[in-house]
Motif scaffolding. Sequence first.
Motif, PDB file in Angstrom:
ATOM      1  N   ILE A  57       0.807  -1.224   0.000  1.00 40.46           N
ATOM      2  CA  ILE A  57       0.000   0.000   0.000  1.00 40.46           C
ATOM      3  C   ILE A  57       0.841   1.275   0.000  1.00 40.46           C
ATOM      4  N   PRO A  58       1.923   1.387   0.799  1.00 44.10           N
ATOM      5  CA  PRO A  58       2.700   2.641   0.775  1.00 44.10           C
ATOM      6  C   PRO A  58       3.226   2.987  -0.606  1.00 44.10           C
TER       7      PRO A  58
ATOM      8  N   PRO B  62      -5.856  28.723  -8.279  1.00 43.95           N
ATOM      9  CA  PRO B  62      -6.707  27.625  -7.780  1.00 43.95           C
ATOM     10  C   PRO B  62      -6.181  26.248  -8.157  1.00 43.95           C
ATOM     11  N   ALA B  63      -5.607  26.107  -9.364  1.00 39.46           N
ATOM     12  CA  ALA B  63      -5.052  24.808  -9.766  1.00 39.46           C
ATOM     13  C   ALA B  63      -3.887  24.411  -8.858  1.00 39.46           C
ATOM     14  N   THR B  64      -3.059  25.396  -8.513  1.00 41.12           N
ATOM     15  CA  THR B  64      -1.940  25.125  -7.606  1.00 41.12           C
ATOM     16  C   THR B  64      -2.437  24.736  -6.226  1.00 41.12           C
ATOM     17  N   ILE B  65      -3.461  25.442  -5.752  1.00 38.67           N
ATOM     18  CA  ILE B  65      -4.036  25.122  -4.434  1.00 38.67           C
ATOM     19  C   ILE B  65      -4.624  23.712  -4.429  1.00 38.67           C
ATOM     20  N   LEU B  66      -5.341  23.357  -5.505  1.00 39.09           N
ATOM     21  CA  LEU B  66      -5.903  22.010  -5.610  1.00 39.09           C
ATOM     22  C   LEU B  66      -4.803  20.951  -5.571  1.00 39.09           C
ATOM     23  N   ALA B  67      -3.710  21.204  -6.272  1.00 38.30           N
ATOM     24  CA  ALA B  67      -2.599  20.246  -6.301  1.00 38.30           C
ATOM     25  C   ALA B  67      -1.976  20.082  -4.920  1.00 38.30           C
ATOM     26  N   VAL B  68      -1.795  21.194  -4.203  1.00 39.17           N
ATOM     27  CA  VAL B  68      -1.215  21.133  -2.856  1.00 39.17           C
ATOM     28  C   VAL B  68      -2.143  20.383  -1.906  1.00 39.17           C
ATOM     29  N   ILE B  69      -3.448  20.680  -1.974  1.00 40.71           N
ATOM     30  CA  ILE B  69      -4.420  19.991  -1.115  1.00 40.71           C
ATOM     31  C   ILE B  69      -4.424  18.496  -1.414  1.00 40.71           C
ATOM     32  N   ALA B  70      -4.408  18.144  -2.702  1.00 41.76           N
ATOM     33  CA  ALA B  70      -4.403  16.729  -3.081  1.00 41.76           C
ATOM     34  C   ALA B  70      -3.145  16.040  -2.566  1.00 41.76           C
ATOM     35  N   ASP B  71      -2.006  16.701  -2.707  1.00 40.97           N
ATOM     36  CA  ASP B  71      -0.744  16.111  -2.269  1.00 40.97           C
ATOM     37  C   ASP B  71      -0.754  15.874  -0.765  1.00 40.97           C
ATOM     38  N   ARG B  72      -1.196  16.859  -0.001  1.00 42.35           N
ATOM     39  CA  ARG B  72      -1.222  16.722   1.457  1.00 42.35           C
ATOM     40  C   ARG B  72      -2.241  15.672   1.886  1.00 42.35           C
TER      41      ARG B  72
ATOM     42  N   PHE C  12      -3.350  13.035   0.211  1.00 40.32           N
ATOM     43  CA  PHE C  12      -2.874  11.688  -0.084  1.00 40.32           C
ATOM     44  C   PHE C  12      -1.709  11.312   0.819  1.00 40.32           C
ATOM     45  N   ALA C  13      -0.908  12.285   1.239  1.00 38.37           N
ATOM     46  CA  ALA C  13       0.185  11.991   2.170  1.00 38.37           C
ATOM     47  C   ALA C  13      -0.378  11.503   3.505  1.00 38.37           C
ATOM     48  N   ILE C  14      -1.443  12.170   3.974  1.00 36.47           N
ATOM     49  CA  ILE C  14      -2.085  11.751   5.234  1.00 36.47           C
ATOM     50  C   ILE C  14      -2.717  10.370   5.069  1.00 36.47           C
ATOM     51  N   LEU C  15      -3.422  10.175   3.950  1.00 35.58           N
ATOM     52  CA  LEU C  15      -4.055   8.880   3.688  1.00 35.58           C
ATOM     53  C   LEU C  15      -3.015   7.776   3.569  1.00 35.58           C
ATOM     54  N   GLU C  16      -1.906   8.097   2.923  1.00 36.52           N
ATOM     55  CA  GLU C  16      -0.827   7.119   2.752  1.00 36.52           C
ATOM     56  C   GLU C  16      -0.282   6.669   4.101  1.00 36.52           C
ATOM     57  N   ARG C  17      -0.054   7.629   5.010  1.00 38.21           N
ATOM     58  CA  ARG C  17       0.455   7.276   6.340  1.00 38.21           C
ATOM     59  C   ARG C  17      -0.547   6.425   7.102  1.00 38.21           C
ATOM     60  N   SER C  18      -1.823   6.784   6.973  1.00 42.31           N
ATOM     61  CA  SER C  18      -2.865   6.029   7.666  1.00 42.31           C
ATOM     62  C   SER C  18      -2.957   4.596   7.165  1.00 42.31           C
ATOM     63  N   LEU C  19      -2.977   4.427   5.855  1.00 41.10           N
ATOM     64  CA  LEU C  19      -3.091   3.095   5.274  1.00 41.10           C
ATOM     65  C   LEU C  19      -1.828   2.278   5.482  1.00 41.10           C
ATOM     66  N   THR C  20      -0.685   2.950   5.511  1.00 37.25           N
ATOM     67  CA  THR C  20       0.561   2.232   5.762  1.00 37.25           C
ATOM     68  C   THR C  20       0.546   1.619   7.148  1.00 37.25           C
ATOM     69  N   SER C  21       0.089   2.359   8.114  1.00 37.51           N
ATOM     70  CA  SER C  21       0.015   1.854   9.484  1.00 37.51           C
ATOM     71  C   SER C  21      -0.903   0.637   9.551  1.00 37.51           C
ATOM     72  N   ASP C  22      -2.071   0.744   8.930  1.00 38.16           N
ATOM     73  CA  ASP C  22      -3.017  -0.364   8.935  1.00 38.16           C
ATOM     74  C   ASP C  22      -2.434  -1.568   8.223  1.00 38.16           C
ATOM     75  N   GLY C  23      -1.767  -1.328   7.098  1.00 34.26           N
ATOM     76  CA  GLY C  23      -1.186  -2.430   6.329  1.00 34.26           C
ATOM     77  C   GLY C  23      -0.139  -3.179   7.136  1.00 34.26           C
ATOM     78  N   MET C  24       0.702  -2.454   7.858  1.00 35.01           N
ATOM     79  CA  MET C  24       1.734  -3.112   8.645  1.00 35.01           C
ATOM     80  C   MET C  24       1.110  -3.931   9.785  1.00 35.01           C
ATOM     81  N   LYS C  25       0.028  -3.403  10.353  1.00 37.58           N
ATOM     82  CA  LYS C  25      -0.648  -4.171  11.414  1.00 37.58           C
ATOM     83  C   LYS C  25      -1.231  -5.465  10.849  1.00 37.58           C
ATOM     84  N   ASP C  26      -1.835  -5.353   9.660  1.00 37.26           N
ATOM     85  CA  ASP C  26      -2.431  -6.539   9.043  1.00 37.26           C
ATOM     86  C   ASP C  26      -1.377  -7.588   8.731  1.00 37.26           C
ATOM     87  N   SER C  27      -0.209  -7.138   8.242  1.00 42.49           N
ATOM     88  CA  SER C  27       0.841  -8.091   7.878  1.00 42.49           C
ATOM     89  C   SER C  27       1.384  -8.798   9.100  1.00 42.49           C
TER      90      SER C  27
END
Length: 214
Positions: free
Chosen positions: A132-133, A183-193, A195-210
């Motif tokens: 997942i990460p 606005p396009a730049t703001i959207l890109a920054v929001i999306a990046d941040r 997904f970074a938060i989601l990535e950390r969250s899912l990574t933690s869950d994935g490691m627990k599952d493994s």
Amino acid sequence: MMEFLSTHGNELMVKTWEHLYISVAAMVLGVIVAVPLGIMLSRVPKFADRFISFIGILQTIPSLAILAFFIPIMGVGKAPAIIALFVYSLLPILRNTYIGIRDVDKGVIEAGKGMGMSNWQTIIKMELPLSIPVIMAGIRLSTVYLIGWAALAAFIGGGGLGDFIFDGLNLYKPSLILAGTIPATILAVIADRSFAILERSLTSDGMKDSQEAA
């Protein structure tokens, strides 16, 4: 600035929504296609390298050329813009999915099979959580790129913030260019941040599952 917002405020909101819609639609299509395909390619590594190289070649084609290619097939509007952006979304997601699944510890997979898991179960319960990460990093990168490239949809009547940018270039009005760029730049920054938060969250869950599976 206030004068611009009073004049173009509603249009700015519509164009921002169109831009977001085009980007998200292309990204969702990319995930639906590239993630399963990346899993399949991990089973045939010799073919996978050649196939991913071919997808990489598609990325070198200028985006305007791909947009123009779809006009005779699908006409103008949002649909050809989404399909063209979908093509550009494939490589980061596909490559990261393939690498993530390929690099999962084979000992963990064998342990799962020893517990009676089928190939499908090892993919869902072990390989995907562990990769997942890497997969999320590909989706994150692809999404940020798509938000930037979505401005080109204006060339074929797809709408979005690119309308402001190209109107500003044609009319020599920096305010319109900024109205599309900021606005396009703001959207890109929001999306990046996000997904970074989601990535950390899912990574933690994935490691627990493994760890539980092991």
